[in-house]
Motif scaffolding. Structure first.
Motif, PDB file in Angstrom:
ATOM      1  N   GLY A 185       0.787  -1.248   0.000  1.00 21.11           N
ATOM      2  CA  GLY A 185       0.000   0.000   0.000  1.00 21.11           C
ATOM      3  C   GLY A 185       0.809   1.284   0.000  1.00 21.11           C
ATOM      4  N   GLY A 186       2.128   1.170   0.110  1.00 19.24           N
ATOM      5  CA  GLY A 186       2.958   2.376   0.168  1.00 19.24           C
ATOM      6  C   GLY A 186       2.793   3.295  -1.029  1.00 19.24           C
ATOM      7  N   GLU A 187       2.410   2.711  -2.181  1.00 17.14           N
ATOM      8  CA  GLU A 187       2.313   3.539  -3.389  1.00 17.14           C
ATOM      9  C   GLU A 187       1.139   4.521  -3.341  1.00 17.14           C
ATOM     10  OE1 GLU A 187       1.673   0.346  -3.080  1.00 17.14           O
ATOM     11  OE2 GLU A 187       0.294  -0.432  -4.597  1.00 17.14           O
ATOM     12  N   TYR A 188       0.217   4.332  -2.419  1.00 16.24           N
ATOM     13  CA  TYR A 188      -0.924   5.253  -2.309  1.00 16.24           C
ATOM     14  C   TYR A 188      -0.673   6.371  -1.300  1.00 16.24           C
ATOM     15  CZ  TYR A 188      -3.252   1.411  -4.677  1.00 16.24           C
ATOM     16  OH  TYR A 188      -3.587   0.433  -5.565  1.00 16.24           O
ATOM     17  N   LEU A 189       0.523   6.377  -0.730  1.00 15.22           N
ATOM     18  CA  LEU A 189       0.794   7.320   0.356  1.00 15.22           C
ATOM     19  C   LEU A 189       1.995   8.202   0.030  1.00 15.22           C
ATOM     20  CD1 LEU A 189       0.518   4.702   3.210  1.00 15.22           C
ATOM     21  CD2 LEU A 189      -1.044   6.616   2.898  1.00 15.22           C
ATOM     22  N   LEU A 190       2.005   9.372   0.605  1.00 17.65           N
ATOM     23  CA  LEU A 190       3.226  10.172   0.581  1.00 17.65           C
ATOM     24  C   LEU A 190       4.294   9.409   1.350  1.00 17.65           C
ATOM     25  CD1 LEU A 190       1.736  13.573   1.576  1.00 17.65           C
ATOM     26  CD2 LEU A 190       3.112  13.160  -0.464  1.00 17.65           C
ATOM     27  N   PRO A 191       5.541   9.443   0.869  1.00 17.99           N
ATOM     28  CA  PRO A 191       6.586   8.718   1.593  1.00 17.99           C
ATOM     29  C   PRO A 191       6.657   9.082   3.084  1.00 17.99           C
ATOM     30  CG  PRO A 191       7.424   9.443  -0.522  1.00 17.99           C
ATOM     31  CD  PRO A 191       6.034  10.013  -0.385  1.00 17.99           C
ATOM     32  N   ALA A 192       6.527  10.358   3.398  1.00 17.34           N
ATOM     33  CA  ALA A 192       6.648  10.768   4.803  1.00 17.34           C
ATOM     34  C   ALA A 192       5.521  10.170   5.659  1.00 17.34           C
ATOM     35  CB  ALA A 192       6.643  12.288   4.913  1.00 17.34           C
ATOM     36  N   VAL A 193       4.334  10.058   5.081  1.00  9.17           N
ATOM     37  CA  VAL A 193       3.205   9.463   5.818  1.00  9.17           C
ATOM     38  C   VAL A 193       3.419   7.952   5.945  1.00  9.17           C
ATOM     39  CG1 VAL A 193       0.723   8.980   5.735  1.00  9.17           C
ATOM     40  CG2 VAL A 193       1.573  11.273   5.178  1.00  9.17           C
ATOM     41  N   TYR A 194       3.849   7.334   4.848  1.00 11.39           N
ATOM     42  CA  TYR A 194       4.122   5.891   4.872  1.00 11.39           C
ATOM     43  C   TYR A 194       5.199   5.568   5.902  1.00 11.39           C
ATOM     44  CZ  TYR A 194       5.133   1.238   2.918  1.00 11.39           C
ATOM     45  OH  TYR A 194       5.322  -0.107   2.738  1.00 11.39           O
ATOM     46  N   GLY A 195       6.247   6.373   5.910  1.00  9.05           N
ATOM     47  CA  GLY A 195       7.327   6.160   6.873  1.00  9.05           C
ATOM     48  C   GLY A 195       6.833   6.277   8.308  1.00  9.05           C
ATOM     49  N   HIS A 196       5.955   7.238   8.548  1.00  2.00           N
ATOM     50  CA  HIS A 196       5.398   7.403   9.892  1.00  2.00           C
ATOM     51  C   HIS A 196       4.613   6.153  10.299  1.00  2.00           C
ATOM     52  CE1 HIS A 196       3.962   9.865  13.314  1.00  2.00           C
ATOM     53  NE2 HIS A 196       2.887   9.107  13.210  1.00  2.00           N
ATOM     54  N   ILE A 197       3.842   5.624   9.366  1.00  2.00           N
ATOM     55  CA  ILE A 197       3.057   4.411   9.637  1.00  2.00           C
ATOM     56  C   ILE A 197       3.983   3.230   9.957  1.00  2.00           C
ATOM     57  CG2 ILE A 197       1.579   2.682   8.500  1.00  2.00           C
ATOM     58  CD1 ILE A 197       0.209   5.095   7.067  1.00  2.00           C
ATOM     59  N   LEU A 198       5.044   3.085   9.160  1.00  4.67           N
ATOM     60  CA  LEU A 198       5.978   1.974   9.395  1.00  4.67           C
ATOM     61  C   LEU A 198       6.683   2.120  10.739  1.00  4.67           C
ATOM     62  CD1 LEU A 198       7.700   1.681   5.885  1.00  4.67           C
ATOM     63  CD2 LEU A 198       5.883   0.235   6.815  1.00  4.67           C
ATOM     64  N   MET A 199       7.137   3.331  11.020  1.00  6.15           N
ATOM     65  CA  MET A 199       7.931   3.520  12.242  1.00  6.15           C
ATOM     66  C   MET A 199       7.102   3.368  13.502  1.00  6.15           C
ATOM     67  SD  MET A 199      10.810   6.317  11.438  1.00  6.15           S
ATOM     68  CE  MET A 199      11.586   5.922  13.007  1.00  6.15           C
ATOM     69  N   HIS A 200       5.805   3.684  13.388  1.00  3.80           N
ATOM     70  CA  HIS A 200       4.952   3.596  14.568  1.00  3.80           C
ATOM     71  C   HIS A 200       4.069   2.351  14.544  1.00  3.80           C
ATOM     72  CE1 HIS A 200       5.982   7.691  16.061  1.00  3.80           C
ATOM     73  NE2 HIS A 200       6.344   7.804  14.801  1.00  3.80           N
ATOM     74  N   GLY A 201       4.269   1.507  13.551  1.00  2.00           N
ATOM     75  CA  GLY A 201       3.515   0.257  13.467  1.00  2.00           C
ATOM     76  C   GLY A 201       2.006   0.466  13.409  1.00  2.00           C
ATOM     77  N   LEU A 202       1.556   1.526  12.712  1.00  2.00           N
ATOM     78  CA  LEU A 202       0.115   1.790  12.636  1.00  2.00           C
ATOM     79  C   LEU A 202      -0.542   0.840  11.638  1.00  2.00           C
ATOM     80  CD1 LEU A 202       0.229   5.710  12.498  1.00  2.00           C
ATOM     81  CD2 LEU A 202       0.197   4.220  14.508  1.00  2.00           C
ATOM     82  N   TYR A 203      -1.834   0.624  11.788  1.00  2.00           N
ATOM     83  CA  TYR A 203      -2.644  -0.209  10.879  1.00  2.00           C
ATOM     84  C   TYR A 203      -2.105  -1.636  10.747  1.00  2.00           C
ATOM     85  CZ  TYR A 203      -4.269   4.442   9.714  1.00  2.00           C
ATOM     86  OH  TYR A 203      -4.747   5.723   9.802  1.00  2.00           O
ATOM     87  N   GLY A 204      -1.448  -2.107  11.776  1.00  2.00           N
ATOM     88  CA  GLY A 204      -0.940  -3.473  11.714  1.00  2.00           C
ATOM     89  C   GLY A 204       0.254  -3.632  10.786  1.00  2.00           C
ATOM     90  N   ALA A 205       0.807  -2.526  10.325  1.00  2.00           N
ATOM     91  CA  ALA A 205       2.026  -2.610   9.490  1.00  2.00           C
ATOM     92  C   ALA A 205       3.161  -2.988  10.428  1.00  2.00           C
ATOM     93  CB  ALA A 205       2.308  -1.265   8.825  1.00  2.00           C
ATOM     94  N   HIS A 206       3.642  -4.216  10.289  1.00  2.00           N
ATOM     95  CA  HIS A 206       4.695  -4.621  11.228  1.00  2.00           C
ATOM     96  C   HIS A 206       5.998  -4.827  10.472  1.00  2.00           C
ATOM     97  CE1 HIS A 206       1.679  -7.826  10.433  1.00  2.00           C
ATOM     98  NE2 HIS A 206       2.691  -8.231   9.704  1.00  2.00           N
ATOM     99  N   ALA A 207       6.455  -3.753   9.853  1.00  2.00           N
ATOM    100  CA  ALA A 207       7.716  -3.833   9.097  1.00  2.00           C
ATOM    101  C   ALA A 207       8.868  -4.072  10.065  1.00  2.00           C
ATOM    102  CB  ALA A 207       7.936  -2.525   8.348  1.00  2.00           C
ATOM    103  N   ASP A 208       9.809  -4.889   9.623  1.00  2.00           N
ATOM    104  CA  ASP A 208      11.026  -5.089  10.400  1.00  2.00           C
ATOM    105  C   ASP A 208      11.970  -3.933  10.064  1.00  2.00           C
ATOM    106  OD1 ASP A 208      13.400  -5.794  11.497  1.00  2.00           O
ATOM    107  OD2 ASP A 208      13.591  -7.722  10.445  1.00  2.00           O
TER     108      ASP A 208
END
Ligand SMILES: [Fe+2]
Ligand SMILES: [Fe+2]
Length: 403
Positions: A185-208
């Motif tokens: 789903g990263g392609e639908y988001l601004l990189p800065a917003v996507y990065g925030h989601i990854l770093m804070h583990g929002l929406y169940g995004a559990h990136a390593d």
């Protein structure tokens, strides 16, 4: 004065929101655009796993920053701060009191527009504001919206503008949240917003975070800085890779060091000092006051501790501001890439650029000398490591030759 009001849960804010906001500013000629994340929307329960208001506010602020219109775009937390449900009619009443002379425009997407007559106090809403509704392709939009538009005009004397967002990749927030939970789903988001989601583990995004691919690593880095810094970071990344190729250093490490090198640039002194304490970085007297010198140290700590970068990347970032004696090739490369990347423009940058590809040590000496001279001219203290870098190079026979 024309003020646009764009409310919603922004759960999360995506490229569709951004396109709508931009189109509204341009086509309506807005003097101000207020982005207002809702606390509890009256029309629907917030889905499970919705981040708290503070996180949605932070993401909307990143979107606002990315729009690059600081005089126009503002984020308001007024609905998050208000008790209870977020009724648009209440928000408009407050804004009408605050800006009694202004022409208020309420922005909304298709679904919202088609159900507008069922909102709380529609007559009050349509008395206080005009409506700008966004649809998809132009023909569909006009046809799809015409009956509702006529109904609102007839019943409430509403003023309605319909706009199409051409060429926009469609995604619903529901689909997007599902994709994020699958690691997509990263392609639908601004990189800065996507990065925030990854770093804070929002929406169940559990990136390593310790094993991110490059687009995700960039997104995380950009989520920590202001948008205006991104071109410089991008430029440093590419310059570092070119230098690594030229001097046969590890290109991947050079790239990742470039991506992360300024990630803590915008932290306040207090936060910088707290990170230094957390990671056991000892600071001299000058460093304790000079916030500019701290971001290289804290950036290095974050690169290693959060993103799992190796010691080589850590030390390249650690020394990218001051330099030091006896540097590794990767350290020299990042120091110089930061100095000469394509967005840099200062007297002598061309000479430094040429030298960086001809003689790395001479280029380093010129970079360090340039810094020392600049600090002297501005009567600023010079970091002892910068002086040590110069002395080390001189004592090892490095000299600037004309050419
Ligand atoms: Fe820096
Ligand atoms: Fe930099």
């Amino acid at each position: 004065m024309k003020i646009g009001i764009y409310g919603g849960t922004f759960n999360p804010p995506h490229l569709g929101h951004m396109a709508a906001a931009r189109t509204a500013v341009e086509k309506l000629g807005l003097d101000k655009l207020l982005l207002i994340p809702a606390a509890i929307p009256p029309h629907k329960e917030l889905p499970q796993g919705t981040p708290p208001g503070a996180e949605r506010l932070a993401m909307v602020e990143k979107m606002a920053d990315a729009m690059g219109l600081p005089q126009v775009v503002e984020v308001s937390s007024m609905e998050l701060e208000r008790e209870g449900k977020s009724y648009t009619s209440d928000t408009l009443a407050v804004l009408h009191d605050r800006y009694p002379e202004a022409e208020l425009w309420l922005l909304m997407g298709t679904d919202m527009f088609l159900s507008l007559h069922q909102w709380h106090e529609p007559e009050k809403i349509l008395k206080l504001a005009s409506v700008c509704a966004f649809g998809r392709a132009a023909e569909d939009t006009a046809a799809q919206f015409a009956p509702q538009r006529e109904y609102l005009e007839r019943t409430y004397g509403a003023k309605v503008e319909v706009m199409a967002l051409e060429g926009l990749v469609e995604v619903s927030s529901t689909q997007l949240r599902e994709a994020l939970a699958r690691g997509e789903g990263g392609e639908y988001l601004l990189p800065a917003v996507y990065g925030h989601i990854l770093m804070h583990g929002l929406y169940g995004a559990h990136a390593d975070l310790k094993h991110l691919d490059l687009p995700e690593l960039r997104a995380c880095s950009y989520s920590m800085v202001r948008q205006k810094r991104v071109p410089h970071i991008r430029g440093t990344e590419e310059e570092a890779v070119r230098l690594a190729k030229r001097w046969e250093a590890d290109e991947t490490m050079a790239r990742r060091a470039g991506i992360l090198h300024d990630c803590t640039k915008y932290l306040e002194l207090e936060d910088q000092l707290a990170l230094c304490r957390q990671y056991g970085v000892e600071l001299d007297e000058l460093e304790q006051k000079a916030v500019k010198l701290l971001h290289s140290k804290t950036g290095a700590c974050i690169a290693r501790a959060v993103f799992g970068e190796p010691d080589e990347v850590y030390s390249a970032i650690f020394w990218h501001t001051t330099a030091k004696e006896d540097m590794t090739t990767l350290e020299k490369i990042l120091y110089l890439a930061d100095y000469i990347e394509p967005n840099r423009d200062f007297d002598g940058v061309e000479r430094l650029r040429e030298l960086a590809y001809r003689d790395l040590d001479q280029a380093l000496l010129l970079g360090v000398e340039t810094t020392i001279q600049e600090m002297e001219e501005r009567k600023l203290p010079i970091h002892r490591k910068t002086l040590m870098a110069r002395d080390w190079l001189l004592s090892h026979g490095v000299r600037l030759t004309e050419g």
